[in-house]
Design a protein around this motif. Structure first.
Motif, PDB file in Angstrom:
ATOM      1  N   SER A  82     -37.491  46.140 -41.437  1.00  0.00           N
ATOM      2  CA  SER A  82     -38.237  47.244 -41.286  1.00  0.00           C
ATOM      3  C   SER A  82     -38.955  47.428 -42.540  1.00  0.00           C
ATOM      4  O   SER A  82     -38.664  46.870 -43.576  1.00  0.00           O
ATOM      5  CB  SER A  82     -37.292  48.508 -41.113  1.00  0.00           C
ATOM      6  OG  SER A  82     -36.739  48.803 -42.344  1.00  0.00           O
ATOM      7  N   ARG A 113     -25.354  36.979 -39.857  1.00  0.00           N
ATOM      8  CA  ARG A 113     -25.083  38.192 -38.922  1.00  0.00           C
ATOM      9  C   ARG A 113     -23.961  37.912 -37.986  1.00  0.00           C
ATOM     10  O   ARG A 113     -23.885  38.737 -37.405  1.00  0.00           O
ATOM     11  CB  ARG A 113     -26.625  38.490 -38.333  1.00  0.00           C
ATOM     12  CG  ARG A 113     -27.725  38.860 -38.946  1.00  0.00           C
ATOM     13  CD  ARG A 113     -27.518  39.699 -40.455  1.00  0.00           C
ATOM     14  NE  ARG A 113     -27.136  41.196 -39.683  1.00  0.00           N
ATOM     15  CZ  ARG A 113     -27.048  42.305 -40.597  1.00  0.00           C
ATOM     16  NH1 ARG A 113     -27.352  42.085 -41.971  1.00  0.00           N
ATOM     17  NH2 ARG A 113     -26.613  43.389 -40.092  1.00  0.00           N
ATOM     18  N   ILE A 134     -25.735  35.436 -30.490  1.00  0.00           N
ATOM     19  CA  ILE A 134     -26.518  35.296 -31.631  1.00  0.00           C
ATOM     20  C   ILE A 134     -26.371  33.837 -32.484  1.00  0.00           C
ATOM     21  O   ILE A 134     -26.977  33.776 -33.444  1.00  0.00           O
ATOM     22  CB  ILE A 134     -26.543  36.447 -32.605  1.00  0.00           C
ATOM     23  CG1 ILE A 134     -25.082  36.463 -33.287  1.00  0.00           C
ATOM     24  CG2 ILE A 134     -26.984  37.691 -31.800  1.00  0.00           C
ATOM     25  CD1 ILE A 134     -25.028  37.871 -33.996  1.00  0.00           C
ATOM     26  N   LEU A 192     -38.716  35.576 -31.096  1.00  0.00           N
ATOM     27  CA  LEU A 192     -38.078  36.237 -30.004  1.00  0.00           C
ATOM     28  C   LEU A 192     -36.757  37.059 -30.196  1.00  0.00           C
ATOM     29  O   LEU A 192     -35.806  36.200 -30.926  1.00  0.00           O
ATOM     30  CB  LEU A 192     -37.866  35.006 -28.787  1.00  0.00           C
ATOM     31  CG  LEU A 192     -39.126  34.408 -28.609  1.00  0.00           C
ATOM     32  CD1 LEU A 192     -38.972  33.033 -28.156  1.00  0.00           C
ATOM     33  CD2 LEU A 192     -40.054  35.396 -27.983  1.00  0.00           C
ATOM     34  N   ARG A 193     -36.585  38.147 -29.796  1.00  0.00           N
ATOM     35  CA  ARG A 193     -35.342  38.810 -30.123  1.00  0.00           C
ATOM     36  C   ARG A 193     -35.049  39.880 -28.909  1.00  0.00           C
ATOM     37  O   ARG A 193     -35.564  39.852 -28.245  1.00  0.00           O
ATOM     38  CB  ARG A 193     -35.526  39.703 -31.280  1.00  0.00           C
ATOM     39  CG  ARG A 193     -36.730  40.395 -31.391  1.00  0.00           C
ATOM     40  CD  ARG A 193     -37.500  40.804 -32.593  1.00  0.00           C
ATOM     41  NE  ARG A 193     -38.910  40.922 -32.980  1.00  0.00           N
ATOM     42  CZ  ARG A 193     -39.491  41.525 -33.907  1.00  0.00           C
ATOM     43  NH1 ARG A 193     -38.784  41.748 -35.044  1.00  0.00           N
ATOM     44  NH2 ARG A 193     -40.884  41.581 -33.856  1.00  0.00           N
ATOM     45  N   ASP A 194     -33.950  40.577 -29.364  1.00  0.00           N
ATOM     46  CA  ASP A 194     -33.591  41.384 -27.989  1.00  0.00           C
ATOM     47  C   ASP A 194     -34.217  43.010 -27.992  1.00  0.00           C
ATOM     48  O   ASP A 194     -33.978  43.575 -27.083  1.00  0.00           O
ATOM     49  CB  ASP A 194     -31.856  41.598 -28.009  1.00  0.00           C
ATOM     50  CG  ASP A 194     -31.321  40.528 -27.580  1.00  0.00           C
ATOM     51  OD1 ASP A 194     -31.854  40.063 -26.700  1.00  0.00           O
ATOM     52  OD2 ASP A 194     -30.311  40.094 -27.981  1.00  0.00           O
ATOM     53  N   ARG A 195     -35.002  43.254 -28.790  1.00  0.00           N
ATOM     54  CA  ARG A 195     -35.995  44.293 -28.757  1.00  0.00           C
ATOM     55  C   ARG A 195     -37.256  43.744 -29.346  1.00  0.00           C
ATOM     56  O   ARG A 195     -37.157  42.789 -29.791  1.00  0.00           O
ATOM     57  CB  ARG A 195     -35.519  45.481 -29.061  1.00  0.00           C
ATOM     58  CG  ARG A 195     -34.997  45.774 -30.543  1.00  0.00           C
ATOM     59  CD  ARG A 195     -34.400  46.949 -30.841  1.00  0.00           C
ATOM     60  NE  ARG A 195     -33.791  47.037 -32.164  1.00  0.00           N
ATOM     61  CZ  ARG A 195     -32.942  47.690 -32.864  1.00  0.00           C
ATOM     62  NH1 ARG A 195     -32.490  48.522 -32.114  1.00  0.00           N
ATOM     63  NH2 ARG A 195     -32.637  47.578 -34.009  1.00  0.00           N
ATOM     64  N   LEU A 196     -38.281  44.645 -29.254  1.00  0.00           N
ATOM     65  CA  LEU A 196     -39.571  44.202 -29.819  1.00  0.00           C
ATOM     66  C   LEU A 196     -39.936  44.406 -31.343  1.00  0.00           C
ATOM     67  O   LEU A 196     -40.841  43.850 -31.676  1.00  0.00           O
ATOM     68  CB  LEU A 196     -40.669  45.097 -28.967  1.00  0.00           C
ATOM     69  CG  LEU A 196     -40.620  44.766 -27.417  1.00  0.00           C
ATOM     70  CD1 LEU A 196     -41.761  45.727 -26.591  1.00  0.00           C
ATOM     71  CD2 LEU A 196     -40.814  43.438 -27.244  1.00  0.00           C
ATOM     72  N   SER A 197     -38.896  45.262 -31.889  1.00  0.00           N
ATOM     73  CA  SER A 197     -38.990  45.214 -33.366  1.00  0.00           C
ATOM     74  C   SER A 197     -37.796  45.451 -34.097  1.00  0.00           C
ATOM     75  O   SER A 197     -36.578  45.828 -33.064  1.00  0.00           O
ATOM     76  CB  SER A 197     -39.904  46.091 -33.777  1.00  0.00           C
ATOM     77  OG  SER A 197     -40.174  46.125 -35.239  1.00  0.00           O
ATOM     78  N   TYR A 198     -37.653  45.182 -35.236  1.00  0.00           N
ATOM     79  CA  TYR A 198     -36.309  45.638 -35.854  1.00  0.00           C
ATOM     80  C   TYR A 198     -35.158  44.709 -35.233  1.00  0.00           C
ATOM     81  O   TYR A 198     -34.031  45.775 -35.018  1.00  0.00           O
ATOM     82  CB  TYR A 198     -35.954  47.060 -35.960  1.00  0.00           C
ATOM     83  CG  TYR A 198     -35.368  47.809 -37.135  1.00  0.00           C
ATOM     84  CD1 TYR A 198     -34.915  47.177 -38.427  1.00  0.00           C
ATOM     85  CD2 TYR A 198     -35.006  49.073 -36.976  1.00  0.00           C
ATOM     86  CE1 TYR A 198     -34.127  47.598 -39.256  1.00  0.00           C
ATOM     87  CE2 TYR A 198     -34.204  49.751 -37.885  1.00  0.00           C
ATOM     88  CZ  TYR A 198     -33.642  49.065 -39.131  1.00  0.00           C
ATOM     89  OH  TYR A 198     -32.932  49.554 -39.978  1.00  0.00           O
ATOM     90  N   ALA A 199     -35.190  43.800 -35.099  1.00  0.00           N
ATOM     91  CA  ALA A 199     -34.030  43.129 -34.768  1.00  0.00           C
ATOM     92  C   ALA A 199     -33.871  41.516 -35.258  1.00  0.00           C
ATOM     93  O   ALA A 199     -34.906  40.925 -35.336  1.00  0.00           O
ATOM     94  CB  ALA A 199     -33.891  42.922 -32.937  1.00  0.00           C
ATOM     95  N   PHE A 200     -32.849  40.823 -35.340  1.00  0.00           N
ATOM     96  CA  PHE A 200     -32.793  39.661 -35.886  1.00  0.00           C
ATOM     97  C   PHE A 200     -33.303  38.649 -34.682  1.00  0.00           C
ATOM     98  O   PHE A 200     -33.240  39.202 -33.586  1.00  0.00           O
ATOM     99  CB  PHE A 200     -31.413  39.254 -36.327  1.00  0.00           C
ATOM    100  CG  PHE A 200     -31.082  39.827 -37.544  1.00  0.00           C
ATOM    101  CD1 PHE A 200     -31.364  39.428 -38.814  1.00  0.00           C
ATOM    102  CD2 PHE A 200     -30.195  40.941 -37.589  1.00  0.00           C
ATOM    103  CE1 PHE A 200     -31.222  40.225 -40.022  1.00  0.00           C
ATOM    104  CE2 PHE A 200     -30.052  41.973 -38.603  1.00  0.00           C
ATOM    105  CZ  PHE A 200     -30.406  41.345 -40.047  1.00  0.00           C
ATOM    106  N   LEU A 228     -33.472  35.700 -32.109  1.00  0.00           N
ATOM    107  CA  LEU A 228     -32.622  34.968 -31.143  1.00  0.00           C
ATOM    108  C   LEU A 228     -33.201  33.346 -31.616  1.00  0.00           C
ATOM    109  O   LEU A 228     -32.140  32.390 -31.697  1.00  0.00           O
ATOM    110  CB  LEU A 228     -32.920  35.344 -29.899  1.00  0.00           C
ATOM    111  CG  LEU A 228     -32.275  36.595 -29.303  1.00  0.00           C
ATOM    112  CD1 LEU A 228     -32.791  37.036 -27.922  1.00  0.00           C
ATOM    113  CD2 LEU A 228     -30.696  36.549 -29.168  1.00  0.00           C
TER     114      LEU A 228
END
Lengths: 745, 338, 170
Positions: B100, B118, B147, B231-239, B241
């Motif tokens: 972030s 993580r 993950i 590519l991640r599990d939400r559109l921002s602020y995620a590690f 995949l």
């Protein structure tokens, strides 16, 4: 009778807004006390077994450590289950922190380290060593579902499924159009932004003032009193601000027990704040496996609804919620079988989470209805209209009001639904497939008995008070609006006091009942004050109102005047002087609307329309547009009401795409117990949300006509998104959240 | 949180000397990972050496025409530095894809390289973990592993390296400069992080007492044909995949040079030089990209929850190479896949 | 040294000097005192919130030397000498910061717990000057989680202040 141009129904800024944007609003962990000690909870590593030994020597040797509480040295508390049962407890034997050496779930509090400062406590807690003797645990509902049972004792306030009607199995067998499937929604944790916390102030006289994160100050107060054997005047719970809860604050959580225990034992003030990880060590939205069979005629009319749900609960309590009943409340059908069972797993007892039951059951039925729309070749909105329930068929009652048709119509218009090509995969822009889906929502309009007090003083200050709560819902603001309008005073003249166990009696805040129940109580109390003032005003020498009836007067601008002649009137102060009083006070209770309960069913409704854009190759989903049309009776404050729905929709986006508490069944432990790996929507996930409040005349539930908004926004949202994803991609995912792996699989 | 003594280092030499004297001492700068892990009692240093006041914070030109990032340059400073944006937009993009704004204001170049996995189990001291406590086992392999890694795993560990920045640096073939009691070393980033093998407790090839001083970016920044696709599990602020840093040098419609690094799939940013060679001199076609992806993933192994990553990585590689070849890098603001 | 032996020894403190909302504060703290806890517990500035304590939610966001940071991810002693602005320091002489007022006007919060962090983050974002579109505001505000779901209203509030600043030529 009331002022024509008032506050009720108008958009108003939150009266507590300034306190919240300046940091002045104080939450449970933010009240100070002399000599405050800090407690840190040590959580169990295993899911089941016993504590073989606890070595706290190193922790106790740290300068500034006051005590390490464990089951071995905890003070005595009450003995009977009844003492631990709070007002929302399901049937069973409530969990008791530090009760004995048994570990019954992973993350269970097993020690409390109390020290002079947070830093010392944090260090000392890292030195506590615990050895366990593990036993075999079971957390997997897929294995335990075979052991499912109908809960022998009903949970108060939770309706059981109605008895089957007609011949649902036979009708399904013969139905020309059929849908059958298993639906799942993953376990969710509430995760309000404020973690659970209690600051217990040990007063000089030995009484306790407790700042607890709770949705019910009196619920916490009576729990503490009964568990620790204190009289009710020895305990006061004050929680003016609650940093979200979504149900997690309905029951007293273990930090309250621990903080009170430590304060009483150490005879000093203690604060215990749970960590974010520990927010995964109590109640959650239970894993639910639902099976739905829908049979219909070629015209889409349902001939059979069968909806079964199996939910997890703990081994010690039969948590229950209403999961399956909604199917028949939304849709007319003569052959209906709704069933609900529990299965025990070695986790903590689930706890109500925003729209408990409905958020799960409606997600499943509304996904199944979308499948039926495709099976029958009928537009999803049209299918719902053809099966529209004109009455509550299970209870054979009419609805107090139901503008769901208007929700469908206005929502569809705003969304542009008429332009939808029903064919899946028919809309595309660049790499993205575009899908439009919809769903319905329904939630019960509940009234609770709430007491409120209104008191007018000579400076034209009006104080209204009730022990209810504002967890971000806007309770402060709407109660202020109602009070100001009823007595014709500016909102600035009104002080609203809530979140304090010493105030007039209120049940927990929840279930979307607070605006209706507390609002009605405040209105009633203010009406009583009105009547007294009017009585005094008529008594005045040469009163211009001497011959008037209360129906003929208006309260406005701090005056009572003839409605047809505003110049003929008296000020409220003059009325009080005439009455020889310097305070006009009344306390009233909201009525439960018994007539309604006998003849009518009250529900709020909604229609949700969702647009998703799915990158077909990579499975990235964007929810680019939501229209949620809500019919919930009177909207007291369109501004805060809209926020309630926005919040519900965002919760629904989380359910649809992101939220999942992952259990490791080998360890019996939630593994993604933090906000980096338990994904809730962030700002980038949320595009446009359009909220419509459909005009709905409601007069039977309560005088305000309010149905409540806390839950309805989330209900149906996940299904609308899932249905939109099907429309976009042709892939039907019955297992929420719909993550990349499921879309690519 | 364990107790520790604190030293604010005033020179690099002092920092190194103090670290060498205490095997449990750790350097701290941005703190965004070390403090995180200390609060969980995963990291328990008894001495912290604060290096934030050391002169390691500039971005400088190198003699060879590249840039040198001081170890203490924050991720935010790097991502929004105009030289980086012009010459190494892949790096700027990768950093913007991570964490972030607040964390990027604190996190440093050196710290980002050293951040730890993580893995849920690594982060939870109440569970076994070979990386945290060698010899206790790897519950992730039989537990929740959505993950986790699909490439280069061992029986002892299936954790991933979480950095986005390091993935871009791997593609750019950055060089990590370290100083230690034994003098200075220049470690090619490919040799900096390691695979878990039998010693998952060791993340990288640094020695105790060594300090990262800078990261050198070679002259070629692939600033025309690049992308960072996360590519991640939400559109921002995620590690991630899966993430892919792709850098190409295009000449007359063919690929003259290719670099490809994957994040979220292995214990280190994953490079496969043989796969990159398959692109050299080839036209940019999807068929070719697919063949390259297949080659990279030929030995991939999925576990219960993360087998999907093999397919996702294959697709992401193809998309990323297409983005890079066509000069349409993935925006980190607009969440549409370009 | 093992833990229990260390446990019995005296806990040494370190001095730290911070300028918080314009006031100089000198404290003696344990080295592992976190900036967030120093603000909340030691200075009684509870406007800055603890949501996750691990840099995963943004509720603790403050401005340190003008830049937004997660105060939960910083040892206080490491910020010795820094200028810190918390939500309590945004209003001037009782007048709310324009973003505070915009949050009220747009109902950009519900429970209010993430709000101080959202506002400090928003002030930082405006200062950075990189966000001009709603997409940019969304992305650059994604380090602040709002469980009540006020995101669209938060974007409205920030957009309004950015727009007003642009109009005023600031």
């Amino acid at each position: 009778m009331l002022q024509e141009k008032g506050y009720i129904g108008t958009p108003r800024n939150r009266v507590d807004g300034r306190a919240k944007v300046t940091g002045e609003a104080k939450y449970a962990a933010e009240f100070d006390a002399p000599d405050l000690a800090y407690g840190i909870v040590v959580s169990s590593a295993i899911a089941k077994g016993r504590i073989a030994s606890i070595d706290a020597d190193a922790a106790l040797a740290v300068p500034g450590v006051l005590q390490v509480f464990t089951h071995e040295n905890r003070p005595r508390t009450a003995w009977f289950d009844i003492n631990f049962r709070d007002e929302t407890a399901p049937p069973g034997s409530p969990f008791r922190p530090l009760y004995d050496d048994k570990v019954v779930y992973s993350g269970q509090p097993v020690a409390l380290v109390v020290a002079e400062s947070f830093e010392i406590a944090a260090y000392a807690a890292s030195l506590v060593r615990i050895a366990y003797e593990p036993e075999t645990h079971m957390t997997d509902l897929d294995i335990q579902r075979d052991e499912a049972y109908v809960p022998p004792r009903k949970r108060t306030g939770v309706k059981r499924p109605p008895s089957p009607r007609g011949d649902p199995d036979g009708a399904f067998e013969q139905a020309p159009v059929k849908v059958h499937g298993e639906y799942r929604v993953a376990i969710e944790h509430h995760n309000p932004m404020e973690t659970h916390a209690s600051t217990v102030v040990y007063e000089e006289d030995g009484t306790l003032t407790i700042h607890d994160k709770t949705q019910g100050s009196q619920n916490s107060q009576s729990y503490v009193s009964s568990v620790f054997g204190l009289s009710s005047d020895q305990v006061r719970v004050i929680s003016p601000f609650v940093g979200g809860a979504f149900g997690s604050g309905l029951r007293p959580q273990y930090q309250l027990f621990l903080a009170v225990m430590a304060a009483l034992e150490l005879k000093r003030s203690v604060r215990v704040v749970l960590t974010r990880d520990q927010m995964f060590t109590f109640g959650y939205r239970p894993l639910t496996i639902q099976t739905i069979s829908l049979g219909a005629n070629p015209d889409g009319k349902l001939v059979s609804i069968m909806h079964d749900a199996i939910q997890t609960t703990s081994p010690w309590e039969d948590y229950q919620e209403v999961v399956v009943n909604w199917s028949n409340l939304l849709y007319h059908c003569d052959n209906v079988k709704l069933t609900y069972r529990l299965s025990q797993v070695d986790t903590y007892t689930p706890i109500d989470m925003r729209a408990p039951g409905a958020a799960l059951g409606v997600t499943a039925i509304e996904t199944a209805m979308d499948e039926l729309a495709y099976a029958a070749g009928i537009d999803p909105v049209e299918l719902r209209l053809r099966n529209y329930a004109e009455m509550d068929e299970a209870d054979k009652k009419y609805f107090t009001s139901k503008e769901l048709r208007a929700c469908y119509q206005l929502g569809a218009e705003r969304f542009g639904w008429a332009r939808r090509n029903p064919e899946p995969r028919s809309m595309r822009e660049g790499r993205e497939l575009i899908g439009w889906g919809m769903a319905s929502g329904v939630w019960e309009a509940i009234m609770q008995r709430v007491a409120a007090r209104a008191a007018l003083t000579p400076d034209d200050r009006l104080e209204v008070a009730s022990a209810t709560a504002d967890i971000g819902t806007g309770t402060y603001t709407i109660l202020t609006q109602i009070a100001a309008e009823t007595l014709g005073l500016p909102m600035e003249s009104v002080t609203t006091k809530i979140g304090d166990s010493s105030l007039p009696k209120s049940p927990v805040e929840g279930g979307s009942w607070t605006a209706a129940s507390a609002g009605s109580a405040v209105q009633k109390a203010c009406l009583s004050v009105r009547e007294q003032l009017f009585k005094y005003a008529r008594r005045m020498d040469d009163s211009p109102l001497a011959n008037a009836s209360i129906e003929q007067v208006t309260f406005a601008g701090g005056r009572i005047h003839m409605t047809n002649d505003p110049s003929a009137g008296v000020t409220l102060q003059q009325a009080m002087q005439a009455g020889g009083v310097d305070r006009v006070e009344a306390e009233e209770k909201s009525s439960m609307g018994l007539l309604k309960n006998m003849r009518y069913s009250g529900y709020s409704h909604s229609a949700i329309f969702a647009e998703v854009r799915v990158d077909e190759e990579l499975g990235v989903v964007r929810v680019t547009r939501i229209v949620n049309a809500v019919a919930a009776g009177t909207i007291l404050n369109p501004k805060t009401a809209r926020s309630q729905i926005l919040g519900g929709v965002v919760f629904g986006i989380g359910m649809a795409l992101e939220e999942e508490s992952m259990l490791d069944h080998n360890l019996g432990r939630f593994m993604n117990h933090n906000l980096a790996e338990y994904h809730v929507p962030v700002n980038a996930d949320v595009y446009d949300i359009d909220v419509i409040f459909v005009s709905e005349h409601e007069e039977r539930l309560n005088p305000l006509g309010v149905k409540g908004l806390g839950e309805i926004g989330v209900i149906g949202t996940a299904a609308a998104i899932g249905n939109a994803i099907y429309h976009a991609t042709g892939k039907r995912i019955r297992d929420y959240p719909i993550t990349i792996d499921k879309l690519l699989g | 949180m364990n107790r520790f003594s604190y030293l604010r280092a005033t020179s690099i030499d002092e920092a190194m000397r103090e670290a060498a004297a205490d095997p449990t001492a750790r350097f701290i700068a941005g703190g965004t990972n070390l403090i995180d892990l200390m609060k969980y009692n995963v990291e328990r240093p008894t001495r912290l050496i604060d290096i934030t006041r050391l002169p390691l914070n500039g971005i400088e030109e190198t003699e060879s025409g590249g840039l040198r990032l001081g170890a203490l340059v924050t991720n935010d400073e790097t991502a929004f530095d105009s030289r980086i944006q012009d010459r190494y937009p892949l790096l700027a993009s990768a950093i913007q894809a991570g964490a972030s704004p607040q964390l990027r204001n604190a996190a440093t170049t050196g710290g980002n390289l050293l951040q730890r996995t993580r893995c849920y189990y690594f982060y939870d001291p109440e569970t076994p973990c070979n990386k945290r406590e060698p010899g206790t086992g790897c519950p992730a392999a039989f537990g929740r592993n959505r993950i986790h890694a699909i490439l280069g795993t061992s029986d002892h560990c299936i954790a991933t390296h979480p950095s986005d920045m390091a993935v871009a640096m791997a593609a750019l073939q950055a060089i990590v400069h370290v100083r230690g009691p034994g003098g200075e070393r220049a470690i090619p980033i490919a040799d900096f992080h390691r695979l878990p093998g039998e010693h998952p407790e060791i993340d990288n090839t640094m020695l105790h007492g060594e300090i990262i001083t800078s990261v050198e970016l070679p002259p070629d920044g692939f600033s025309r044909n690049y992308t960072y696709l996360k590519l991640r599990d939400r559109l921002s602020y995620a590690f991630a995949l899966v993430s892919v840093a792709a850098a190409l040098r295009m000449e007359n419609g063919t690929i003259a040079q290719a670099r490809l690094a994957l994040g979220g799939v292995a214990h280190k940013p994953w490079r496969d030089p043989a796969a990159e060679a398959m692109l050299q001199g080839q036209p940019a076609t999807e068929d070719r990209f697919r063949a390259v992806a297949d080659h990279i993933l030929k030995d991939a192994r999925g576990y219960q929850d993360n087998a999907f990553k093999i397919d996702l990585a294959r697709r992401a590689i193809v998309t990323a190479l297409s983005q890079a070849a066509s000069g349409t890098p993935q925006s980190q603001i607009d969440k549409r896949i370009q | 040294m093992n833990a229990s032996r260390k446990g019995s020894s005296k806990l040494e403190t370190v001095p730290v000097t911070l300028t918080v909302n314009g006031e100089t504060k000198r404290l003696e703290v344990l080295p592992w005192t976190i900036l967030l806890d120093l603000l909340r517990d030691h200075l009684k500035l509870s406007g800055t919130k603890k949501g996750c304590d691990h840099g995963q939610c943004g509720a603790c966001t403050v401005l340190v030397d003008g830049r937004r940071l997660n105060s939960c991810m910083a040892f206080a002693v490491m910020k010795d000498g820094a200028q810190i602005t918390t939500v309590e320091g945004l209003a001037r002489n009782g007048d709310l910061h324009p973003l505070q007022q915009a949050f009220i006007d747009h109902d950009a919060f519900q429970c209010g717990y993430c709000t101080p962090g959202q506002i400090c983050s928003g002030v930082g974002l405006i200062e950075e000057g990189r966000a001009h579109t709603r997409d940019e505001i969304r992305e650059y505000m994604s380090g602040n989680i709002c469980r009540c779901g006020a995101y669209t209203n938060i974007v409205d509030a920030i957009e309004q202040v950015i727009g007003a600043d642009a109009e005023a030529g600031r």
